[in-house]
Design an enzyme around this catalytic site. Structure first.
Site, PDB file in Angstrom:
ATOM      1  N   CYS A 203     -34.678  39.620  32.612  1.00  0.00           N
ATOM      2  CA  CYS A 203     -35.705  39.546  33.315  1.00  0.00           C
ATOM      3  C   CYS A 203     -37.501  40.018  33.328  1.00  0.00           C
ATOM      4  O   CYS A 203     -36.918  41.638  33.407  1.00  0.00           O
ATOM      5  CB  CYS A 203     -35.765  38.700  35.215  1.00  0.00           C
ATOM      6  SG  CYS A 203     -34.496  37.689  35.306  1.00  0.00           S
TER       7      CYS A 203
ATOM      8  N   ARG B 271     -39.384  39.548  26.181  1.00  0.00           N
ATOM      9  CA  ARG B 271     -37.971  39.464  26.398  1.00  0.00           C
ATOM     10  C   ARG B 271     -37.486  38.062  26.828  1.00  0.00           C
ATOM     11  O   ARG B 271     -35.675  38.005  26.871  1.00  0.00           O
ATOM     12  CB  ARG B 271     -38.128  39.845  27.862  1.00  0.00           C
ATOM     13  CG  ARG B 271     -38.475  40.876  28.469  1.00  0.00           C
ATOM     14  CD  ARG B 271     -38.850  42.037  29.619  1.00  0.00           C
ATOM     15  NE  ARG B 271     -38.758  43.533  29.890  1.00  0.00           N
ATOM     16  CZ  ARG B 271     -37.637  44.229  30.341  1.00  0.00           C
ATOM     17  NH1 ARG B 271     -36.251  43.104  31.031  1.00  0.00           N
ATOM     18  NH2 ARG B 271     -37.292  45.102  30.516  1.00  0.00           N
TER      19      ARG B 271
ATOM     20  N   TRP C  89     -34.686  34.779  33.148  1.00  0.00           N
ATOM     21  CA  TRP C  89     -33.591  35.010  32.300  1.00  0.00           C
ATOM     22  C   TRP C  89     -32.452  33.929  32.954  1.00  0.00           C
ATOM     23  O   TRP C  89     -32.169  34.472  34.208  1.00  0.00           O
ATOM     24  CB  TRP C  89     -33.656  35.470  31.500  1.00  0.00           C
ATOM     25  CG  TRP C  89     -32.770  34.821  30.429  1.00  0.00           C
ATOM     26  CD1 TRP C  89     -33.147  34.535  29.302  1.00  0.00           C
ATOM     27  CD2 TRP C  89     -31.103  34.344  30.464  1.00  0.00           C
ATOM     28  NE1 TRP C  89     -31.698  34.187  28.428  1.00  0.00           N
ATOM     29  CE2 TRP C  89     -30.965  34.430  28.993  1.00  0.00           C
ATOM     30  CE3 TRP C  89     -30.364  35.686  31.210  1.00  0.00           C
ATOM     31  CZ2 TRP C  89     -29.946  34.449  28.355  1.00  0.00           C
ATOM     32  CZ3 TRP C  89     -29.254  35.234  30.868  1.00  0.00           C
ATOM     33  CH2 TRP C  89     -28.979  34.912  29.569  1.00  0.00           C
TER      34      TRP C  89
ATOM     35  N   ASN D 239     -34.150  41.367  38.513  1.00  0.00           N
ATOM     36  CA  ASN D 239     -33.607  41.218  37.123  1.00  0.00           C
ATOM     37  C   ASN D 239     -32.072  42.075  37.277  1.00  0.00           C
ATOM     38  O   ASN D 239     -32.008  42.900  37.979  1.00  0.00           O
ATOM     39  CB  ASN D 239     -34.276  42.465  36.116  1.00  0.00           C
ATOM     40  CG  ASN D 239     -33.638  42.180  35.223  1.00  0.00           C
ATOM     41  OD1 ASN D 239     -32.884  41.690  34.884  1.00  0.00           O
ATOM     42  ND2 ASN D 239     -33.684  43.741  34.239  1.00  0.00           N
ATOM     43  N   GLY D 240     -30.870  41.632  37.007  1.00  0.00           N
ATOM     44  CA  GLY D 240     -30.347  41.917  37.528  1.00  0.00           C
ATOM     45  C   GLY D 240     -28.777  40.126  38.252  1.00  0.00           C
ATOM     46  O   GLY D 240     -29.317  39.402  38.424  1.00  0.00           O
TER      47      GLY D 240
ATOM     48  N   GLU E 210     -24.366  39.835  10.149  1.00  0.00           N
ATOM     49  CA  GLU E 210     -26.067  39.103  10.390  1.00  0.00           C
ATOM     50  C   GLU E 210     -27.029  38.560  10.230  1.00  0.00           C
ATOM     51  O   GLU E 210     -27.089  37.828  11.178  1.00  0.00           O
ATOM     52  CB  GLU E 210     -26.402  40.652   9.925  1.00  0.00           C
ATOM     53  CG  GLU E 210     -27.902  41.073  10.755  1.00  0.00           C
ATOM     54  CD  GLU E 210     -28.687  40.987  12.080  1.00  0.00           C
ATOM     55  OE1 GLU E 210     -29.753  40.351  11.832  1.00  0.00           O
ATOM     56  OE2 GLU E 210     -27.401  41.175  13.028  1.00  0.00           O
TER      57      GLU E 210
ATOM     58  N   LYS F 211     -28.304  35.451  12.821  1.00  0.00           N
ATOM     59  CA  LYS F 211     -30.116  35.055  12.826  1.00  0.00           C
ATOM     60  C   LYS F 211     -29.908  33.350  12.589  1.00  0.00           C
ATOM     61  O   LYS F 211     -31.023  33.581  13.655  1.00  0.00           O
ATOM     62  CB  LYS F 211     -30.570  36.079  11.323  1.00  0.00           C
ATOM     63  CG  LYS F 211     -30.624  37.243  11.927  1.00  0.00           C
ATOM     64  CD  LYS F 211     -31.682  37.607  12.602  1.00  0.00           C
ATOM     65  CE  LYS F 211     -31.806  39.120  13.468  1.00  0.00           C
ATOM     66  NZ  LYS F 211     -30.540  39.291  14.099  1.00  0.00           N
TER      67      LYS F 211
ATOM     68  N   GLU G 292     -29.414  32.136  16.075  1.00  0.00           N
ATOM     69  CA  GLU G 292     -30.136  32.682  17.033  1.00  0.00           C
ATOM     70  C   GLU G 292     -31.676  32.026  17.500  1.00  0.00           C
ATOM     71  O   GLU G 292     -31.945  31.345  18.175  1.00  0.00           O
ATOM     72  CB  GLU G 292     -31.022  34.128  16.743  1.00  0.00           C
ATOM     73  CG  GLU G 292     -29.482  35.209  17.523  1.00  0.00           C
ATOM     74  CD  GLU G 292     -29.486  36.259  17.160  1.00  0.00           C
ATOM     75  OE1 GLU G 292     -29.581  37.367  17.966  1.00  0.00           O
ATOM     76  OE2 GLU G 292     -30.267  37.109  16.133  1.00  0.00           O
TER      77      GLU G 292
ATOM     78  N   HIS H  23      -8.266  31.810   3.447  1.00  0.00           N
ATOM     79  CA  HIS H  23      -7.234  32.195   4.414  1.00  0.00           C
ATOM     80  C   HIS H  23      -7.595  31.424   5.500  1.00  0.00           C
ATOM     81  O   HIS H  23      -7.327  32.205   6.727  1.00  0.00           O
ATOM     82  CB  HIS H  23      -6.719  33.802   5.011  1.00  0.00           C
ATOM     83  CG  HIS H  23      -6.176  34.895   3.444  1.00  0.00           C
ATOM     84  ND1 HIS H  23      -4.702  34.565   3.629  1.00  0.00           N
ATOM     85  CD2 HIS H  23      -6.878  35.184   2.659  1.00  0.00           C
ATOM     86  CE1 HIS H  23      -5.094  35.303   2.864  1.00  0.00           C
ATOM     87  NE2 HIS H  23      -5.700  35.959   2.313  1.00  0.00           N
TER      88      HIS H  23
ATOM     89  N   LYS I 120     -34.270  39.632  24.911  1.00  0.00           N
ATOM     90  CA  LYS I 120     -35.060  40.743  24.171  1.00  0.00           C
ATOM     91  C   LYS I 120     -33.904  41.860  24.822  1.00  0.00           C
ATOM     92  O   LYS I 120     -33.627  42.495  23.762  1.00  0.00           O
ATOM     93  CB  LYS I 120     -35.900  40.526  23.960  1.00  0.00           C
ATOM     94  CG  LYS I 120     -36.191  41.892  23.358  1.00  0.00           C
ATOM     95  CD  LYS I 120     -35.759  41.179  21.582  1.00  0.00           C
ATOM     96  CE  LYS I 120     -36.617  43.060  20.251  1.00  0.00           C
ATOM     97  NZ  LYS I 120     -36.009  42.296  19.235  1.00  0.00           N
TER      98      LYS I 120
END
Length: 607
Positions: A2, A27, A74, A98-99, A479, A483, A486, A502, A602
């Site tokens: 946030c 963010r 957020w 925030n938290g 990665e 991406k 996301e 497998h 972010k």
């Protein structure tokens, strides 16, 4: 996560707050709001969605006053909604936070018994109701705030604004970052220096457990033992004042294109002018008595560690363990004084990574952080920190920070090999020159963007995509899948190529694209064998290889991305570029919010 901002100004607060919040949009957030104190009253405006909604609201219903707080939320506790958006207020106080307040249910139950009511579903509202209770018990503002802080459990950063005092902000931090900015008879609070950059370049960072009483002409900071402390005022980098897309459609596109430039900056920072020796500055890092390296990170940074594990073990023969920060400390891992622990975080504020660092602090004095923000908490609490030199990264999906982390970690791996006397002078020069050649090679790789965009458009029509690679290219497959997930919201998974048979091979059909990272190296034939298994089951293969690999494969594969030859163990850095471009252009084709994908932030500053 946030975004928090507070101002005590000589000018109207609302435009300043809105401008600062716009600088925190990177963010990620789902709602926003501001509160302004004026003539003994607090008025607030809140809106769901992007800041433009709040901006429009303020055009029609402006808030007047020179003191205020603002927030981009957020969601954690309570769904995204106007009632759950910050600021939260009582008839005496407003708060932005925030938290996570872990004991909020217990506190709420106590306050409800005392007759207090709650209007939202959030843990945050508990802060302001509790502080109001102490005010109504007869405590003054400062006493009420300190008493409130003492009862909160969890991680938080918050800022309080009072109804009948437009010359006071009270700020506190525990686990989440918070900074104080100094102006000309004005003061500011922000969760990020970027938020304050247009208003001031003079910043003080609160330390863990600190709280502060802020007026236009003074700041008093106290630590968690309630002792007054003083910190230096730091001058922030003025380059972050202007953030633009520079002609690109998205920040992510700009940041992908910036990679040759930022990697050249890292090369200049870490290698001498002749690119033959490493220069870590005055950082005291030695691997001579290190018997194990532990690398800890989250998300994309964890995959950077995964790649670096291959390099470290090959170059220095030091065993390496990699850990996801959110899991690390819960298994009580043994750390000894001969272990070097390396923490990787773009923001330097990642909550899980910071908690893991604090777990290790009394076990070894060999704590190294690899960060983009050198003033961050993780950097300050490490024995040594190494900057990745990536510049400010706005896009939520990390691109230039990832490749810069890789180059910095590669430099550390070479340094370890030198300390262990396994890398001689000629080999050192060769490895450094390989890293130094990367910016030019990435410039050439970026020339393939149009072709990659056309392939990405085809991928965007699918609901599932697999990524495969061997050796240090396996983490690049992980990665690449991350991406794509996301920013395009396409389900994607990364696998070690040898693991295909497998289990994952059961997923292969004509509707499942498989991206294969296969440079022409010692594992090329094995990779191609796995690729043939996909083709035999009508899978769609997208082969990412070099010029030699392209020649060897011939016409077997229709969709190929061919990048320059690079016979180096550091080639995975270059292969990250097509992975990023595939994800970016798939997202563009789908029309998603590339820079601010849904549900993501972010900097993850809560566990």
């Amino acid at each position: 996560m946030c975004g928090i901002v507070g101002v005590l100004s000589q000018h109207q607060a609302a435009p300043l707050l809105l401008s600062a919040l716009k600088r925190l949009e990177y963010r990620g957030y789902d709602s926003a709001g501001i509160a302004v104190s004026n003539n003994g009253t607090i008025h607030s405006k809140k809106a769901l969605g992007k800041l433009v909604e709040l901006d429009d609201l303020l055009v029609h219903e402006p808030l007047i006053g020179q003191s205020g707080i603002g927030h981009t939320r957020w969601a954690t506790h309570g769904a995204p909604s106007v009632k759950n958006a910050h600021p939260h207020s009582t008839n005496k106080i407003s708060v932005v936070h925030n938290g996570i307040i872990e004991n909020y249910k217990e506190l709420q139950a106590d306050l409800i018994k005392l007759g207090y009511k709650f209007k939202s579903e959030t843990d945050t509202e508990t802060i302001v109701v509790l502080c109001t209770y102490y005010l109504e018990c007869g405590l003054n503002k400062r006493q009420a705030a300190v008493k409130t802080i003492s009862r909160l459990k969890g991680a938080f950063a918050f800022c309080l604004l009072f109804k009948d005092d437009d010359n006071l902000l009270i700020a506190a931090r525990k686990g989440s970052p918070l900074a104080i900015g100094y102006g000309n008879n004005e003061m500011y609070v922000g969760s990020d220096a970027v938020a304050l950059a247009k208003m001031t370049d003079q910043i003080t960072y609160l330390d863990e457990g600190d709280y502060a009483f802020i007026t236009r002409s003074s700041v008093e900071i106290f630590n968690e033992k309630n002792s007054k402390v003083e910190y230096p005022i730091e001058k922030i980098n003025l380059e972050i004042k202007e953030l633009s897309k520079a002609g690109h459609a998205h920040f992510m596109s700009k940041e992908i294109a910036e990679q040759p430039t930022v990697l050249r900056d890292a090369v200049s920072h870490y290698f001498n002018e002749n690119q033959t020796t490493i220069n870590l500055g005055n950082q005291n890092i030695t691997f001579s008595d290190v018997d194990r390296v532990v690398m800890i990170a989250c998300g994309t940074a964890f995959y950077a560690c995964h790649v670096a594990k291959y390099w470290m073990e090959k170059i220095s023969n030091i065993p390496v363990e990699i850990d996801i920060a959110s899991e690390f400390r819960y298994r009580a891992p043994p750390i000894t004084c001969k272990n070097m622990v390396i923490f990787v975080s773009q923001s330097g504020e990642t909550a899980d990574t910071l908690a893991a660092l604090r777990y290790c602090k009394d076990k070894t004095d060999k704590i190294v952080s690899v960060v983009n923000v050198t003033t961050s908490t993780i950097a300050r609490e490490s024995n040594v920190f190494l900057p990745i030199m990536a510049g400010h990264e706005i896009g939520v999906a990390s691109t230039k920070a990832f490749t810069s982390q890789l180059l910095t970690l590669a430099t550390l791996c070479i340094s370890a090999g030198i300390d262990k006397k396994l890398v001689k002078k000629d080999e050192q020069s060769k490895l450094i020159q390989e890293l130094s050649s990367l910016p030019d090679l990435i410039d050439k790789t970026l020339l393939q963007e149009n072709k990659i965009a056309s392939i990405a458009k085809k991928i965007s029509a699918n609901s599932d995509v697999l990524f495969m690679g061997r050796g240090a290219f396996y983490p690049i497959a992980l990665e690449g899948a991350l991406k794509l997930k996301e920013i395009s919201y396409i389900h994607a998974e990364g696998y070690a190529s040898g693991e295909l048979k497998h289990g994952p091979i059961a997923l292969i059909d004509e509707n499942t694209p498989v991206v294969v990272f296969a440079p022409f190296d010692e594992l090329f034939d094995k990779n191609i064998s796995n690729m043939q298994e996909v083709l035999a089951r009508n899978g769609q293969v997208i082969l990412i290889t070099d010029e030699k690999g392209n020649e060897a494969v011939g016409q077997d594969v229709e969709l190929k991305i061919v990048i320059p030859n690079f016979d180096s163990i550091f080639a995975p850095i270059m292969y990250a570029i097509p992975a990023q471009l595939l994800a970016y252009h798939a997202a563009v084709a789908k029309g998603t919010d590339v820079d601010q994908p849904r549900n993501l932030a972010k900097s993850v500053t809560v566990e």
